[in-house]
Structures are given as C-alpha cells and as structure tokens.
Design an enzyme around this catalytic site. Sequence first.
Site, PDB file in Angstrom:
ATOM      1  N   TYR A  99     -13.276  50.895 -47.115  1.00 55.44           N
ATOM      2  CA  TYR A  99     -12.791  52.225 -47.456  1.00 55.44           C
ATOM      3  C   TYR A  99     -13.656  52.980 -48.463  1.00 55.44           C
ATOM      4  O   TYR A  99     -14.224  54.018 -48.155  1.00 55.44           O
ATOM      5  CB  TYR A  99     -11.346  52.137 -47.962  1.00 55.44           C
ATOM      6  CG  TYR A  99     -10.436  51.499 -46.937  1.00 55.44           C
ATOM      7  CD1 TYR A  99     -10.190  52.123 -45.714  1.00 55.44           C
ATOM      8  CD2 TYR A  99      -9.869  50.247 -47.158  1.00 55.44           C
ATOM      9  CE1 TYR A  99      -9.391  51.538 -44.753  1.00 55.44           C
ATOM     10  CE2 TYR A  99      -9.055  49.656 -46.187  1.00 55.44           C
ATOM     11  CZ  TYR A  99      -8.827  50.307 -44.990  1.00 55.44           C
ATOM     12  OH  TYR A  99      -8.045  49.722 -44.033  1.00 55.44           O
ATOM     13  N   PRO A 112      -5.075  57.607 -40.648  1.00 51.99           N
ATOM     14  CA  PRO A 112      -4.238  57.723 -39.453  1.00 51.99           C
ATOM     15  C   PRO A 112      -3.195  58.837 -39.593  1.00 51.99           C
ATOM     16  O   PRO A 112      -2.738  59.162 -40.693  1.00 51.99           O
ATOM     17  CB  PRO A 112      -3.530  56.355 -39.370  1.00 51.99           C
ATOM     18  CG  PRO A 112      -4.308  55.471 -40.304  1.00 51.99           C
ATOM     19  CD  PRO A 112      -4.817  56.373 -41.376  1.00 51.99           C
ATOM     20  N   HIS A 335      -6.102  55.876 -46.040  1.00 54.22           N
ATOM     21  CA  HIS A 335      -5.937  54.475 -45.657  1.00 54.22           C
ATOM     22  C   HIS A 335      -6.257  53.449 -46.753  1.00 54.22           C
ATOM     23  O   HIS A 335      -5.857  52.288 -46.651  1.00 54.22           O
ATOM     24  CB  HIS A 335      -6.817  54.203 -44.431  1.00 54.22           C
ATOM     25  CG  HIS A 335      -6.299  53.137 -43.529  1.00 54.22           C
ATOM     26  ND1 HIS A 335      -5.551  52.067 -43.982  1.00 54.22           N
ATOM     27  CD2 HIS A 335      -6.427  52.960 -42.209  1.00 54.22           C
ATOM     28  CE1 HIS A 335      -5.245  51.288 -42.961  1.00 54.22           C
ATOM     29  NE2 HIS A 335      -5.760  51.804 -41.879  1.00 54.22           N
ATOM     30  N   LYS A 415       9.278  40.532 -22.434  1.00 49.10           N
ATOM     31  CA  LYS A 415      10.237  39.562 -22.971  1.00 49.10           C
ATOM     32  C   LYS A 415      10.962  38.834 -21.843  1.00 49.10           C
ATOM     33  O   LYS A 415      11.209  37.631 -21.927  1.00 49.10           O
ATOM     34  CB  LYS A 415      11.260  40.257 -23.872  1.00 49.10           C
ATOM     35  CG  LYS A 415      10.752  40.526 -25.288  1.00 49.10           C
ATOM     36  CD  LYS A 415      11.846  41.227 -26.068  1.00 49.10           C
ATOM     37  CE  LYS A 415      11.516  41.353 -27.534  1.00 49.10           C
ATOM     38  NZ  LYS A 415      12.520  42.205 -28.217  1.00 49.10           N
ATOM     39  N   PRO A 421       5.261  40.896 -26.150  1.00 50.64           N
ATOM     40  CA  PRO A 421       4.952  42.278 -25.740  1.00 50.64           C
ATOM     41  C   PRO A 421       3.576  42.739 -26.223  1.00 50.64           C
ATOM     42  O   PRO A 421       2.829  43.374 -25.481  1.00 50.64           O
ATOM     43  CB  PRO A 421       6.069  43.105 -26.367  1.00 50.64           C
ATOM     44  CG  PRO A 421       7.211  42.133 -26.505  1.00 50.64           C
ATOM     45  CD  PRO A 421       6.572  40.802 -26.810  1.00 50.64           C
ATOM     46  N   ASP A 422       3.224  42.407 -27.471  1.00 56.05           N
ATOM     47  CA  ASP A 422       1.925  42.834 -27.992  1.00 56.05           C
ATOM     48  C   ASP A 422       0.783  42.227 -27.175  1.00 56.05           C
ATOM     49  O   ASP A 422      -0.167  42.907 -26.801  1.00 56.05           O
ATOM     50  CB  ASP A 422       1.773  42.449 -29.460  1.00 56.05           C
ATOM     51  CG  ASP A 422       0.435  42.891 -30.013  1.00 56.05           C
ATOM     52  OD1 ASP A 422       0.197  44.114 -30.065  1.00 56.05           O
ATOM     53  OD2 ASP A 422      -0.396  42.031 -30.346  1.00 56.05           O
ATOM     54  N   SER A 448      -1.780  41.433 -39.740  1.00 57.26           N
ATOM     55  CA  SER A 448      -1.383  41.506 -41.143  1.00 57.26           C
ATOM     56  C   SER A 448      -1.610  40.186 -41.858  1.00 57.26           C
ATOM     57  O   SER A 448      -1.242  39.128 -41.362  1.00 57.26           O
ATOM     58  CB  SER A 448       0.096  41.871 -41.220  1.00 57.26           C
ATOM     59  OG  SER A 448       0.515  41.810 -42.561  1.00 57.26           O
ATOM     60  N   SER A 546      -4.296  49.032 -32.437  1.00 61.56           N
ATOM     61  CA  SER A 546      -3.300  48.616 -33.396  1.00 61.56           C
ATOM     62  C   SER A 546      -1.900  48.814 -32.843  1.00 61.56           C
ATOM     63  O   SER A 546      -1.604  49.869 -32.280  1.00 61.56           O
ATOM     64  CB  SER A 546      -3.466  49.454 -34.658  1.00 61.56           C
ATOM     65  OG  SER A 546      -2.652  48.922 -35.639  1.00 61.56           O
ATOM     66  N   GLN A 547      -1.073  47.794 -33.014  1.00 61.38           N
ATOM     67  CA  GLN A 547       0.342  47.958 -32.703  1.00 61.38           C
ATOM     68  C   GLN A 547       1.043  48.347 -33.997  1.00 61.38           C
ATOM     69  O   GLN A 547       0.933  47.631 -34.990  1.00 61.38           O
ATOM     70  CB  GLN A 547       0.937  46.647 -32.184  1.00 61.38           C
ATOM     71  CG  GLN A 547       2.451  46.728 -32.068  1.00 61.38           C
ATOM     72  CD  GLN A 547       3.109  45.427 -31.641  1.00 61.38           C
ATOM     73  OE1 GLN A 547       3.638  45.342 -30.550  1.00 61.38           O
ATOM     74  NE2 GLN A 547       3.097  44.417 -32.491  1.00 61.38           N
TER      75      GLN A 547
END
Length: 618
Positions: A99, A112, A335, A415, A421-422, A448, A546-547
């Site tokens: 950054y 974002p 960010h 599911k 799902p990701d 994360s 990114s989710q």
Amino acid sequence: MMKSPGLVKPVSVTKVAGRYLAHQEGLPKLPLPALQQTCERYLTALEPIVEEEELKHTRELVTKFQMPGGVGERLQMGLVHRAQKMENWLSDWWLQTAYLDYRMPVVIHSSPGVVLPRVEFNDRQGQMRYAAKLIAGVLDFKTMIDNETLPVEHLGGKPLCMNQYYQVLSSCRIPGIKRDSVVNYAQSKRPPTHITVVHNFQFFVLDVYNSDGTPLTVDQIYNQLEKIWNSSLQTNKEPIGILTSNHRNSWGKAYNNLIKDKTNKESVRAIQKSIFTICLDAPMPRVSDEMYRSRAAVQMLHGGGSRWNSGNRWFDKTLQFIIGEDGSCGAIYEHAPAEGPPIIALIDHVVEYTRKSEMVRTPMVPLPMPRKLRFNITPEIKQDIEDAKQNMNIMVHDLDMRVAVFSHFGKNFPKSQKMSPDAFIQIALQLAYYRMYKRCCATYESASLRMFRLGRTDTIRSASIDSARFVKAMDDPIVPSTEKVSLMEKAVRAHRGYTDMAIRGQAIDRHLLGLKLQAIEDLSALPEIFMDTSYAVALHYNLSTSQVPSKTDCVMCFGPVVPDGYGVCYNPMESHINFAVSAFNSCADTNAARMAHSLEDALLDMRGLLEQTPKAKL
C-alpha cells in the site's frame, strides 16, 4: 501489488464485552512456514502457468536456493529472528509494500468501491433523510467499537483478530513524495467528534455529538445537512478533492505545496481527523436498468470523471459513504488500514439501521451552523487541480466495468452438491478464462489471516494442477462426462484445500515476499529465484479475485492489478451471485462484459454437467 479485499468463508459471531486487548493477546502469532515446504509448493503452483522449459530452469534455481547452508536458509533464519521479536513478522512489511510504497493512484488501482441496493428517493429531501439515517447508523456501530462490545468474529470455530475495526474510523492516508503514511486519530487524547460532508466539491465539518457526548439524533443530523446543502449551491467551485486521485508522487508534491498555507493546512487536517466522510453526489447520467449497477459501480470507484462527482471525494479518507441525489448509494474505502470484511460488517450494520430507524422529531435545540472548510487556491494549486482532472478523466475512460447478477443459483447449488461455494465459483472462473484465452493464468484470491494477531491476507492460487486438468477436459468431446465430474470434484477439493492451508498461515506468497524483503535488507544482491521469469509470471495476476460475502445484497468492486488483467469480486447470496468484473479498455485482449458472460456460461455448464451425469454407485 496484490490488493484484493476479500475473505474466504462467511464468518460467525459471538458477543464479547470490553475485552479487546485480552482477546487480541489470546490470538496466536502468524506462523512462519518451513522453507522446504514453501519451495515445493511454489514449484507446484508454477506448473499450470509456466512453460516446461522455463520450469526446468526454475527447479534448478529453487534447488540451489534451499541447499543446506545456502542463501535460502540464511534468509529463513533472518525471518525466524524477526518473527520472534515482532508481534507479526509480516504486517508492517505488507502495509508498506502493498500500500504505502505503491505509487499508482489509489483510485481504481487500490481502493475498492461498494455498490449498495438502490434506494427509492428522487429528491434532495429523500437524499438528506437517508444520509442522516446512514450517519446515525455509523455512529451506532462506532459505539460498539468505542465500548469494545464489538462481536468477536470466528472462522472455522477460531476467533479472529479484530484490530482492523479500530483502524477504519477517524483515520486517513497522507501522501508522501516517495512513501505514504496513515494517521489514526481514534486513540488520541481528544478523539474527533465530527464527520466531513462534501457537496458540490465543498467540504464541511459536521459535529455529530452533543456537548454531553451523546450522538445527534437522525432528525438533528437531517437539519444540519439541510443547512450544508443550502450553503453549497454554487456548482462552479474548484474541486480541491480531485487532487487526492492523482499519482501518489504528484499528489505528495502538490500536498506539501497546498499545506504551506495555514488555512489550507487546517482544512486538510479537519478532513483527515474526521470520523468518516459523506459525499452528497449530484445525479449521474441516466442509464437503462440493466446497466444501472455497472454505472453505480464506477460512481463508487471514481465518481464518473471531473464533470460529475470525482471532485466530490477525498480519496485518502479511509471511509467515504456516497449518496447520490438519484438514489445510487455506496461507499469507497482506502485499502491500507483494512480488508473488505470489516468494512462490509460496518455496512451491513448501517444498512439494517437505516431500514429500521425512523425520523423522530427532537426538541429543537438550535445547533451551530456546520463549518465550511476554506481553501486558498494559488495559480500553482489550480494547475495541480487541472492536471489531476485530466489524469482522472483518462482513468475513467480506461476502466471497463460490468456488474452482473447471476440469478440461476447462489450458494444453494454448490452446497447441495457438498461443494464449497467459493471453490465452485473459483473453478468456474478458471473455466471461463481458459475458454477465452486457451491457457491458464496466475490467479489471486485473497485469504484472511485474521486467525492470527494483526493478520491481513495471503494468496489463494486458484490456478492449480487440478483446475488445469478439469478446464482442459471440460470441453473435450472425447472425455466421458463421469470423468469430467470427477475432475471437477477434484479441482474444487484442491481449491478448498489450498484455502484451508492459506488461512492457517501456510500459503507461499507472503513467505516468498518475506524472504525477498529479508534479502533486500541483508544481501548485496537479490537471489536468482526472485530475478527469474517464473517469479514474474507467478506475480502477474491476470485474474485478481475476491469473495466478499455480506448480508446486504451489495457488491464490492475494484480494478485489475495488471494492464492485461481482470478484477473480479463476488458476493454469493443464497440463490443468486453478485459479480463485479473490471478490465482496462486500453488492453485489446480483455473485455469485462465478455468475461462476465463467459463466467455465467461456465457456472451454468458446470451445474449442467453435475445434473446430467448419473452419480457413480457407491
């Protein structure tokens, strides 16, 4: 320069009162992966994206790098010492390299945007009422931060670091000529009690607390916003805020020049100190309902250009909410202090608050007029503004943004197939890209690291040996559908496996970065492994993804991280998926609408394959 804002897997919540520090101290430190493990996993990650000849060369370099007593071991020892003496061996380095040292404009390249569901108001009273509720909602969330009653989040049963929540309010980025910094006034002796409101490019300080420390009511805030609106009707003011959209070195120079003047310095300081910013936007050009979300996305990301709302921002401010006269609402955040999930948690809270809060008439205690911030604009500053306008308009014309709602299914279908799902969506993205370009590319998905103290993100590399096998087989008529299904299941499982590895601090990218930065500190020359073409290919993310899940039916959006790449952000809801896909018009090979379409087809074809293929008898 990877800066995707997401998280993997939605987060569960438990309430813990006033125990922030004790909670933080109970979190484990970010682990340092073993050198050999990272070297092996690096070579595996290169396989689907690098030519065999190049890979052979890289294997030799990696073998040499990790030899006993070699350069890799020496650097690893340096990292071990660093990890022992620091709370988190990575977080300072990451903040700097990802950054603060990054010199491209924060607009599009780093910050974002978030598009909220359209709000039904068609006049300025509606806009003001909604803005007043939204401000009250943020202050309500701020109370939980201040009282340390913020619910502690969990991922896979493990408590998460909550530090980022303490960084998003009352903070701001400050430009430098070579490197930026971030200031946070939340913990100062006298924490700020005001927000900034900007309307028609004019900035105001709005005190949002009474002298007894209670927040203003929605009704009081509404009255104050009315005063601001009525004293900023001129539309010919210099858009001082557009300076913050420029290349960081240019803005750094202009900033030093701007704050030489005492009035300017005080005005800038008031913006930097404010809890957050509210941008009351002028209406944008009307578009069809189908294009509305895509237009709203660019309004949140850059404001639409100097003719529209790009000057109605202070892009260095950590958190800005945008409320358009035409009902388009959203936010943009700087960010450096935080990832998407804390911002989304705040937004979810605020959206829920605006839905339930009503305007309660309060006793009319006369409140002082909100203070307008003055700027003395010299010819030199006027020139800086003109330059920033031009650069902004070039960026605006170059951004190709498409927001799509995939309405056929959401998390519910993967599911039902016992798939993450990701992972399902990521494998569909691999298929969409492969169909368009007949090759696999380096793909970034943020994971994360908040299971660890001060954790930020690491990279999930979605292009794997297993995903490559599946995407190549999917459209091959010779491969039987049962085999395609088994390859798909394997690819989805591999992605899920990489995800688990990443959130446990065992991925490769931040470790490689650490070794490289350690080399820069310790050695006269950079090890060959970092000068190698394969390393450049591995870091050239044609897909930056990114989710960012949320309760609110919103979508986050960001620009690509390479000139010939895509930015893809998605929010999987129960029975639909919100997607934002970005590309640059200056690249002839990329097209956001085509990619969005290809992704829809890939998701439908993957579902079709699973539904049409008889399940193997167990």
